[in-house]
Write an enzyme that holds these catalytic residues in place. Structure first.
Site, mmCIF file in Angstrom:
data_model
loop_
_atom_site.group_PDB
_atom_site.id
_atom_site.type_symbol
_atom_site.label_atom_id
_atom_site.label_comp_id
_atom_site.label_asym_id
_atom_site.label_seq_id
_atom_site.Cartn_x
_atom_site.Cartn_y
_atom_site.Cartn_z
ATOM 1 N N GLY A 117 0.815 -1.218 0.000
ATOM 2 C CA GLY A 117 0.000 0.000 0.000
ATOM 3 C C GLY A 117 0.844 1.262 0.000
ATOM 4 O O GLY A 117 0.515 2.250 0.653
ATOM 5 N N ALA A 175 2.775 2.977 -5.275
ATOM 6 C CA ALA A 175 2.470 2.095 -6.408
ATOM 7 C C ALA A 175 1.177 1.329 -6.163
ATOM 8 O O ALA A 175 0.328 1.215 -7.059
ATOM 9 C CB ALA A 175 3.630 1.128 -6.627
ATOM 10 N N ILE A 208 8.068 3.583 1.566
ATOM 11 C CA ILE A 208 9.376 4.220 1.421
ATOM 12 C C ILE A 208 9.256 5.739 1.646
ATOM 13 O O ILE A 208 10.177 6.396 2.118
ATOM 14 C CB ILE A 208 10.016 3.873 0.060
ATOM 15 N N ALA A 259 8.130 14.277 -6.461
ATOM 16 C CA ALA A 259 8.101 15.098 -7.677
ATOM 17 C C ALA A 259 7.575 14.222 -8.801
ATOM 18 O O ALA A 259 7.947 13.054 -8.910
ATOM 19 C CB ALA A 259 9.505 15.589 -8.012
ATOM 20 N N LYS A 295 4.806 21.944 -10.377
ATOM 21 C CA LYS A 295 6.166 21.732 -10.872
ATOM 22 C C LYS A 295 6.144 21.937 -12.385
ATOM 23 O O LYS A 295 5.354 21.299 -13.083
ATOM 24 C CB LYS A 295 6.609 20.301 -10.554
ATOM 25 N N PRO A 331 12.328 22.176 -18.799
ATOM 26 C CA PRO A 331 10.904 22.418 -18.521
ATOM 27 C C PRO A 331 10.015 21.424 -19.268
ATOM 28 O O PRO A 331 10.475 20.740 -20.176
ATOM 29 C CB PRO A 331 10.686 23.836 -19.062
ATOM 30 N N LEU A 378 8.385 -0.159 -7.174
ATOM 31 C CA LEU A 378 9.772 -0.549 -6.883
ATOM 32 C C LEU A 378 9.976 -2.057 -6.986
ATOM 33 O O LEU A 378 11.095 -2.513 -7.242
ATOM 34 C CB LEU A 378 10.167 -0.051 -5.494
ATOM 35 N N THR A 384 10.954 9.653 -12.369
ATOM 36 C CA THR A 384 10.294 8.629 -13.185
ATOM 37 C C THR A 384 9.728 7.475 -12.360
ATOM 38 O O THR A 384 9.097 6.582 -12.922
ATOM 39 C CB THR A 384 11.277 8.054 -14.222
ATOM 40 N N ILE A 387 7.318 7.379 -9.916
ATOM 41 C CA ILE A 387 5.848 7.367 -9.892
ATOM 42 C C ILE A 387 5.325 7.176 -11.313
ATOM 43 O O ILE A 387 4.360 6.451 -11.546
ATOM 44 C CB ILE A 387 5.317 8.672 -9.254
#
Ligand code: FAD
Length: 548
Positions: free
Chosen positions: A13, A16, A50, A55, A83, A102, A338, A349, A351
């Site tokens: 949970g 991911a 974790i 970001a 962001k 950007p 992960l 990258t 997420i």
């Protein structure tokens, strides 16, 4: 296992797990309105998430839309900010130089000469400022949206910074409210069929949870994909040395930043780099480093020195590894997050790859057992291509450095630490600037096209293809030219008598319009999300100083 797939069991949970549960519930169950599938998520009460990964990239909009989330509610609940870019500091010489990558830039159709034109100019304006207004808009700390929601001249792509723990909690609450079953328990062992499929998982409390499809979101340990199904890990450490991070947070009350930057800052250090991601209430930072080149203690010192002012803050060290599973889908088990692989957080990258895992699963959903192998074959191919694509792109950030100040930076430039695919790309881009057609296929001279050994019906044996699923020629140009790729050669070829770099009129117009149309980032957050106002007397001074 039963022949039709109706029960999906997700183990884990973290980000991911909850992305997968909420996305599948959105895509397959019409957000709980037509519950065709039973989605159960089992989360350990003892193994913490974790809780880094703050970001994101713009692909997250699709996920939130399918999940059914309202942007304002989501931003309020997760301490989110906007962001628009990543600003790279000190990557080329370590002397304070910086460039932006950007999300939005101008690409004029199939033939884009902006890169080669800029290379042949005096390069007196940073490349990015000749193709995009967003770097400047980010630097002057504007929100990517107007205050009243009307579109800006050229819409600006954006993603978010948020609190990872709050994000997982938010998706949990949202999806449990729409039918996802949540069990708080430790999974101990699986029960397998004679032909090697998972039939159920046993819980520490004595229960057993049955299902037809099992998604492993247990983080690096890969409880099901590795321990049960025995799928090996393919290691990427030859190309990416960083394997630890020391992380902390700086509260705004103690370390007032003056502004809330609408971009991530990635500042190179002696043996890696520091991320700096501002949310509404604090800045999350972490030093990603290579333990062969620096001790944990020294890394912590560098992280605190980065903040300066004798900063003291509780830190924790995270161990990670870069690589991917040889296949993320085998039989009725799929690893997402992960458990399936990790590159490193440089371009946010992690997420994204979890999102992609969930999106592709909805697209390749196996409605019965007979479909599993064909779906696994395609899914594994696409996911592994994307891992290699990310690997090459992250590798690029390191290998172009000209830093000679530490062993780490000297080693990352050596040819044996650059992937063959990236070397072949760079060779081509010595002859021409990157363009769209470079990603039609990856038939580059100099690349090894040997088929992968073995005869596994779930693995495509062809060498990987970079189809620009995430990073296209424009992304490559951002890094190449930000890192002055071929700069000295070009200066020699074209002599001193070169034209000044040119900024197209529409970029000038957008930069001019921005301060009038786009509010300061903190003002937008304050107005729309009710973010705390700055301590009295602090904001005008800091803000005015920045504006000056
Ligand atoms: P975890 O968060 O580790 O979750 C694992 C889950 O499995 C937990 O809920 C745990 O309780 C559960 N579990 C474990 N064992 C059992 C068991 N036996 N029974 C039941 N449950 C179990 N990504 C980004 O996109 N942007 C970033 O800026 C970024 N920064 C990062 C920085 C670092 C240093 C690292 C290492 C990663 C970063 N990532 C980033 C990646 C991002 O953190 C992960 O992709 C994301 O958090 C997904 O993690 P996860 O859910 O796979 O694993």
């Amino acid at each position: 296992m039963k022949s039709s797939v109706k029960k999906i069991v997700i183990v884990g949970g973290g980000t991911a797990g909850w992305i997968t549960a909420s996305y599948l519930n959105g895509a397959l169950n019409d957000r709980g309105n037509k519950p065709e599938f039973l989605i159960t998520l089992i989360e350990s009460p003892d193994v913490p998430r974790i809780s880094v990964g703050e970001a994101t990239v713009p692909s997250i909009h699709h996920v939130l839309e399918v999940v059914g989330v309202n942007e304002i509610d989501f931003m309020k609940a997760t301490d989110a900010t906007f962001k628009q870019s990543i600003k790279y500091v000190d990557w080329l010489y370590g002397e304070g130089e910086a460039y932006h990558h950007p999300f939005s830039r101008f690409t004029p159709g199939p033939i884009d000469r902006s890169g080669s034109r800029w290379m042949a100019s005096l390069r007196d304006i940073p490349f990015m400022e000749t193709v995009s207004a967003q770097a400047v808009i980010a630097d002057i700390v504007r929100a990517p949206k107007t205050m009243d929601g009307r579109p800006f001249q050229t819409p600006l792509k954006y993603a978010y910074h948020f609190d990872a723990q709050l994000f997982a909690d938010y998706l949990q609450e949202f999806s449990v409210g729409r039918g996802v079953e949540h069990i708080l328990a430790n999974v101990t062992t699986p029960n397998m069929s004679d032909d090697g499929y998972i039939e159920s998982v046993n819980l520490e409390d004595g229960r057993s949870i049955e299902g037809e499809l099992f998604i492993d979101c247990t983080g690096f340990k890969g409880l099901l994909i590795s321990e049960t199904m025995g799928v090996p890990w393919e290691d990427f450490s030859q190309w990416l040395f960083c394997n630890r991070a020391v992380v902390t947070q700086f509260e705004y009350e103690d370390h007032f930043p003056g502004i809330i930057r609408p971009y991530t800052t990635a500042t190179a250090q002696s043996a890696g780099w520091i991320w700096d991601t501002p949310t509404q209430t604090r800045r999350a930072t972490g030093y990603v480093y290579a333990s062969d080149f620096i001790s944990d203690e020294k890394a912590e010192e560098e992280l605190l020195a980065y903040q300066g002012n004798g900063a003291k803050s509780a830190t924790r060290v995270i161990h990670f590894r870069t690589g991917q599973r040889q296949k993320v889908w085998t039989k009725n088990c799929i690893a997402i997050g992960l458990a399936g692989g990790f590159i490193e957080p440089l371009e946010s990258t992690g997420i994204y790859l979890s999102e992609l895992g969930a999106v592709l699963l909805a697209e390749h959903f196996p409605h019965d057992k007979a479909a599993l192998q064909a779906m696994a074959f395609r899914y594994n191919r696409i996911m592994s291509n994307r891992y290699y694509e990310v690997l090459d792109f992250i590798n690029l950030h390191y290998c172009l450095t000209r830093r000679q100040d530490t062993e780490f930076w000297k080693v990352v430039q050596q040819p044996e630490h650059i992937t063959d695919r990236l070397k072949a790309k760079l060779e081509l881009w010595r002859q021409k600037s990157p363009s769209l057609s470079d990603f039609d296929d990856q038939s580059f001279a100099g690349f090894d096209y040997a088929m992968r050994p073995g005869n596994d019906p779930e693995i495509d044996p062809r060498p990987p293809t970079d189809a620009a699923g995430l990073w296209n020629h424009a992304s490559y140009e951002s890094i190449l030219f930000g890192m002055d790729f071929r700069g000295p050669e070009f200066a020699e070829n074209f002599g001193a008598d070169r034209p000044n770099s040119r900024v197209p009129q529409f970029v000038i117009n957008a930069v001019r319009a921005a301060p009038k149309l786009l509010p300061p980032h903190h003002v937008w957050l304050h107005k729309h999300l009710g973010m705390n106002a700055w301590p009295k007397g602090t904001i005008p001074e800091a803000w005015l100083k920045h504006q000056a």
